[in-house]
Design a protein around this motif. Structure first.
Motif, PDB file in Angstrom:
ATOM      1  N   ILE A   1       0.840  -1.200   0.000  1.00 27.52           N
ATOM      2  CA  ILE A   1       0.000   0.000   0.000  1.00 27.52           C
ATOM      3  C   ILE A   1       0.877   1.252   0.000  1.00 27.52           C
ATOM      4  O   ILE A   1       0.600   2.215  -0.724  1.00 27.52           O
ATOM      5  N   GLU A   2       1.948   1.249   0.782  1.00 26.04           N
ATOM      6  CA  GLU A   2       2.855   2.402   0.813  1.00 26.04           C
ATOM      7  C   GLU A   2       3.505   2.634  -0.549  1.00 26.04           C
ATOM      8  O   GLU A   2       3.657   3.781  -0.987  1.00 26.04           O
ATOM      9  N   LYS A   3       3.876   1.549  -1.231  1.00 25.77           N
ATOM     10  CA  LYS A   3       4.459   1.684  -2.568  1.00 25.77           C
ATOM     11  C   LYS A   3       3.445   2.287  -3.531  1.00 25.77           C
ATOM     12  O   LYS A   3       3.768   3.163  -4.338  1.00 25.77           O
ATOM     13  N   ILE A   4       2.224   1.802  -3.465  1.00 33.80           N
ATOM     14  CA  ILE A   4       1.164   2.313  -4.342  1.00 33.80           C
ATOM     15  C   ILE A   4       0.917   3.790  -4.058  1.00 33.80           C
ATOM     16  O   ILE A   4       0.795   4.600  -4.981  1.00 33.80           O
ATOM     17  N   GLU A   5       0.844   4.155  -2.775  1.00 30.44           N
ATOM     18  CA  GLU A   5       0.650   5.564  -2.415  1.00 30.44           C
ATOM     19  C   GLU A   5       1.801   6.417  -2.933  1.00 30.44           C
ATOM     20  O   GLU A   5       1.587   7.542  -3.394  1.00 30.44           O
ATOM     21  N   GLY A   6       3.023   5.903  -2.847  1.00 30.20           N
ATOM     22  CA  GLY A   6       4.186   6.628  -3.361  1.00 30.20           C
ATOM     23  C   GLY A   6       4.077   6.862  -4.855  1.00 30.20           C
ATOM     24  O   GLY A   6       4.357   7.964  -5.345  1.00 30.20           O
ATOM     25  N   LYS A   7       3.653   5.844  -5.580  1.00 27.43           N
ATOM     26  CA  LYS A   7       3.477   5.985  -7.033  1.00 27.43           C
ATOM     27  C   LYS A   7       2.396   7.021  -7.349  1.00 27.43           C
ATOM     28  O   LYS A   7       2.547   7.833  -8.269  1.00 27.43           O
ATOM     29  N   ILE A   8       1.326   6.992  -6.587  1.00 29.14           N
ATOM     30  CA  ILE A   8       0.246   7.955  -6.796  1.00 29.14           C
ATOM     31  C   ILE A   8       0.751   9.373  -6.559  1.00 29.14           C
ATOM     32  O   ILE A   8       0.469  10.286  -7.338  1.00 29.14           O
ATOM     33  N   GLN A   9       1.519   9.562  -5.476  1.00 23.53           N
ATOM     34  CA  GLN A   9       2.072  10.891  -5.193  1.00 23.53           C
ATOM     35  C   GLN A   9       2.985  11.361  -6.319  1.00 23.53           C
ATOM     36  O   GLN A   9       2.949  12.519  -6.714  1.00 23.53           O
ATOM     37  N   ILE A  10       3.800  10.461  -6.827  1.00 24.82           N
ATOM     38  CA  ILE A  10       4.697  10.817  -7.936  1.00 24.82           C
ATOM     39  C   ILE A  10       3.879  11.239  -9.149  1.00 24.82           C
ATOM     40  O   ILE A  10       4.163  12.253  -9.791  1.00 24.82           O
ATOM     41  N   LEU A  11       2.857  10.470  -9.464  1.00 26.18           N
ATOM     42  CA  LEU A  11       2.016  10.799 -10.619  1.00 26.18           C
ATOM     43  C   LEU A  11       1.288  12.125 -10.424  1.00 26.18           C
ATOM     44  O   LEU A  11       1.170  12.915 -11.355  1.00 26.18           O
ATOM     45  N   MET A  12       0.820  12.373  -9.226  1.00 22.97           N
ATOM     46  CA  MET A  12       0.090  13.610  -8.950  1.00 22.97           C
ATOM     47  C   MET A  12       1.010  14.829  -9.008  1.00 22.97           C
ATOM     48  O   MET A  12       0.582  15.907  -9.397  1.00 22.97           O
ATOM     49  N   ASN A  13       2.260  14.680  -8.633  1.00 13.79           N
ATOM     50  CA  ASN A  13       3.184  15.804  -8.557  1.00 13.79           C
ATOM     51  C   ASN A  13       4.092  15.937  -9.765  1.00 13.79           C
ATOM     52  O   ASN A  13       4.838  16.903  -9.866  1.00 13.79           O
ATOM     53  N   SER A  14       4.055  14.981 -10.676  1.00 12.06           N
ATOM     54  CA  SER A  14       4.955  15.040 -11.822  1.00 12.06           C
ATOM     55  C   SER A  14       4.450  16.062 -12.833  1.00 12.06           C
ATOM     56  O   SER A  14       3.251  16.250 -13.001  1.00 12.06           O
ATOM     57  N   PRO A  15       5.383  16.728 -13.520  1.00  5.56           N
ATOM     58  CA  PRO A  15       4.961  17.691 -14.540  1.00  5.56           C
ATOM     59  C   PRO A  15       4.346  16.960 -15.724  1.00  5.56           C
ATOM     60  O   PRO A  15       4.623  15.791 -15.964  1.00  5.56           O
ATOM     61  N   LEU A  16       3.525  17.682 -16.446  1.00  2.00           N
ATOM     62  CA  LEU A  16       2.884  17.099 -17.621  1.00  2.00           C
ATOM     63  C   LEU A  16       3.918  16.888 -18.712  1.00  2.00           C
ATOM     64  O   LEU A  16       4.863  17.651 -18.852  1.00  2.00           O
ATOM     65  N   ASP A  17       3.754  15.850 -19.492  1.00  2.00           N
ATOM     66  CA  ASP A  17       4.645  15.680 -20.636  1.00  2.00           C
ATOM     67  C   ASP A  17       4.233  16.669 -21.727  1.00  2.00           C
ATOM     68  O   ASP A  17       3.226  17.354 -21.621  1.00  2.00           O
ATOM     69  N   GLU A  18       5.001  16.763 -22.786  1.00  2.00           N
ATOM     70  CA  GLU A  18       4.775  17.780 -23.807  1.00  2.00           C
ATOM     71  C   GLU A  18       3.404  17.667 -24.467  1.00  2.00           C
ATOM     72  O   GLU A  18       2.746  18.666 -24.732  1.00  2.00           O
ATOM     73  N   LYS A  19       2.959  16.455 -24.731  1.00  2.00           N
ATOM     74  CA  LYS A  19       1.654  16.280 -25.368  1.00  2.00           C
ATOM     75  C   LYS A  19       0.536  16.754 -24.453  1.00  2.00           C
ATOM     76  O   LYS A  19      -0.397  17.405 -24.888  1.00  2.00           O
TER      77      LYS A  19
END
Length: 122
Positions: free
Chosen positions: A46-64
């Motif tokens: 669960i902690e790993k999944i939450e970490g991935k979610i946080q990364i996705l939520m905070n990552s900048p948008l790609d060019e497209k």
């Protein structure tokens, strides 16, 4: 390696097993130990999944994605400009209308005076 769902199902089985009043102390202890190990494994997952979610939520948008977001914003910006321009035109027209109303009123008074005289005579 078991999936998260399989581990959850097994933990539920162990939980039910340990609640059985007829279980022996040795069996209860081993069941409890297995349950604790599974619970820790699930917690880590669960902690790993939450970490991935946080990364996705905070990552900048790609060019497209940025281009898509920008293209969505462009019509909004243009719409705001158009609305502002219409408001300015309306305000200018209102100011002009104020001047025209006075002229129309004067013209109306001049035209109505002779017709009033006609009514009195007629």
């Amino acid at each position: 390696m078991n999936t998260f769902e399989e581990n959850m199902a097994r933990l539920e089985e162990l939980s039910e097993k340990i609640r059985n009043p007829e279980i022996g102390i040795e069996d209860a202890l081993s069941t409890f130990e297995e349950g604790i190990r599974l619970a820790k494994t699930l917690e880590n997952e669960i902690e790993k999944i939450e970490g991935k979610i946080q990364i996705l939520m905070n990552s900048p948008l790609d060019e497209k994605q940025e281009a898509a977001e920008t293209s969505k914003e462009q019509p909004r910006k243009q719409q705001k400009k158009n609305e502002q321009k219409k408001a300015e035109e309306k305000q200018a027209a209102t100011e002009d209308d104020g001047l025209d109303d006075g002229l129309e009123f004067d013209l109306f008074e001049e035209q109505s005076a002779p017709s009033e005289g006609l009514r009195q005579n007629g």
